[in-house]
Scaffold this active site. Sequence first.
Site, PDB file in Angstrom:
ATOM      1  N   ASP A  52       1.981  24.733   2.751  1.00 19.06           N
ATOM      2  CA  ASP A  52       1.054  25.845   2.532  1.00 19.06           C
ATOM      3  C   ASP A  52      -0.368  25.351   2.266  1.00 19.06           C
ATOM      4  OD1 ASP A  52       1.451  28.898   2.334  1.00 19.06           O
ATOM      5  OD2 ASP A  52      -0.015  28.441   0.794  1.00 19.06           O
ATOM      6  N   ASP A  84      -2.451  42.557   4.711  1.00 16.91           N
ATOM      7  CA  ASP A  84      -2.266  43.067   6.069  1.00 16.91           C
ATOM      8  C   ASP A  84      -1.320  42.200   6.887  1.00 16.91           C
ATOM      9  OD1 ASP A  84      -3.794  40.826   6.757  1.00 16.91           O
ATOM     10  OD2 ASP A  84      -5.615  41.982   7.147  1.00 16.91           O
ATOM     11  N   GLY A  85      -0.867  41.084   6.324  1.00 21.99           N
ATOM     12  CA  GLY A  85       0.091  40.234   7.014  1.00 21.99           C
ATOM     13  C   GLY A  85      -0.488  39.390   8.124  1.00 21.99           C
ATOM     14  N   ASP A 132       5.854  28.342  -5.710  1.00 15.92           N
ATOM     15  CA  ASP A 132       6.285  28.879  -4.412  1.00 15.92           C
ATOM     16  C   ASP A 132       5.639  28.137  -3.254  1.00 15.92           C
ATOM     17  OD1 ASP A 132       4.011  30.466  -5.628  1.00 15.92           O
ATOM     18  OD2 ASP A 132       3.852  31.160  -3.567  1.00 15.92           O
ATOM     19  N   LYS A 136       3.225  32.043  11.274  1.00 15.02           N
ATOM     20  CA  LYS A 136       2.272  32.409  10.226  1.00 15.02           C
ATOM     21  C   LYS A 136       1.240  33.361  10.814  1.00 15.02           C
ATOM     22  CE  LYS A 136      -1.149  30.435   7.055  1.00 15.02           C
ATOM     23  NZ  LYS A 136      -1.726  29.191   6.500  1.00 15.02           N
ATOM     24  N   GLY A 165       4.852  37.086   3.025  1.00 14.43           N
ATOM     25  CA  GLY A 165       4.020  38.272   3.179  1.00 14.43           C
ATOM     26  C   GLY A 165       3.288  38.351   4.490  1.00 14.43           C
ATOM     27  N   ARG A 166       3.212  37.232   5.206  1.00 10.23           N
ATOM     28  CA  ARG A 166       2.558  37.261   6.521  1.00 10.23           C
ATOM     29  C   ARG A 166       3.197  36.275   7.483  1.00 10.23           C
ATOM     30  NH1 ARG A 166      -3.342  34.257   5.987  1.00 10.23           N
ATOM     31  NH2 ARG A 166      -2.694  32.494   4.718  1.00 10.23           N
TER      32      ARG A 166
END
EC number: 2.7.7.-
Length: 481
Positions: free
Chosen positions: A258, A120-121, A248, A108, A87-88
């Site tokens: 992550d 908003d990424g 994930d 990232k 997503g980003r």
Amino acid sequence: MQQSAFLELPKNFYELVLPEPQQNARLVTVNHSLMDELNCDLSDKQLLALASGNLTDESLINFNLIPLAQKYTGHQFGYYNPDLGDGRGLLLGQWHDKNNQAWEFHLKGAGRTPFSRRGDGRAVLRSVIREYLASEALHGLGVPTTRALAIASSQEQVQREIFEPRASLIRVTPTHIRFGHFEWAASLGKDALDALIAFVIQHHYPELAELPENEQAGALLKAVCGRTATLMAKWQAVGFNHGVMNSDNMSIIGETFDFGPYAFFDDFQIEYICNHSDVEGRYAYNQQPKIGVWNCQVLAAAFGQSVTEAEQTAALDHFVQTYNQQYVSEMNAKLGLATQQETDKDLIGDLLVLMDKQRVDFSLFFRRLAKLGHADENDLRRLLSQPEEFEPWFERYHQRVAQEALSEDKRQQRILNNNPSIILRNYIAQQIIEAAEVGNFQPLNDWVKALHSPFENHPGLAEFQQPPTPEQKGLQLSCSS
């Protein structure tokens, strides 16, 4: 650089996306140690272009890049979410080191993708510095982890709980494939699942390709479970609480992946929760091994169309066996013990009960255990609120040490070689972030250099080798970090 091998997979595993560049970005820091390891000769100008997402058509051609956002699903806090993906972040391409090992470069904070949902990424300086610090700290401690190559930042403001400066980071690892990729593949059907299994074996577990074809998927599942178990044991031994162990966020090659609201211990608390969003304590420190095997169960279920039930069971049994052996091995090293005995598990467990009861500083206790029986052993005892409660355990420990073939000097050295003099406590990370937010990146660079050799004494950091103050302890963060 080369285009990512991930492009070999079917197109429903990714979307091609260009980054949303940072304007007037600057290169905040470069991980020169990692550059050397990769034999990477990119210039600062090239690194800035990559790290800030300022990739023109010409630079895409020159770098030979086709940026992409990966699609995956996953279980978040125990519930399946089919709408996940990068997503980003964008997979930019890959770099080959002098041993021809491929390393993926992932940006990232690259901006919005089809998988951003309502986000908003973007990433903020605080979060990318935390990832940079944690990945390098774990690497220095010998814990498998993704790495961070460079950070870029700009004056652009991003709204989180407050407005914060935008930043982005180049994450480096052999693969960004997660357990969640297999959950997505399973939802697509056996052909997609088999394609992903074959891809992972070819690129990341090539030794399994020598097995009969009908055994390869089961062997891959077992190997991943084994690596995950080893990772869990190492996390527990260094006192690391990840905080968001969603499926994930689990690496298919057994790396720490992550970084969000993580923490290294100050005082030891067996049920410590670093993520204040985790109100039920699902990802508490003492739950990490259980969640590790839970995630492996999710992975085994995702493999279900391509493996037998017996292979699933064997893989999960392998996790348990590997974890139990590796955990005792890691903890024995911290205690200065070179061999394993059946009673060691009880010796370790009873120690942790005492440390939990008295809230003993985790890293300092094990480091200063080298002083037990010496003139300066009061440095150890000062960490204990009720030293007399430890006396029976100290006696058991002396008896256990006597069964080793190690001299006292070697016991001490083994302890010092396996317990850091410095650790990335959350209050230290926060001080580094606050300095960076006003343009002072020297503490960041100094600490990264020190974290690459955490077992050395570092006399210049003596103040950080003492117990933190009550105000500095136990800083919790949320997933927004």
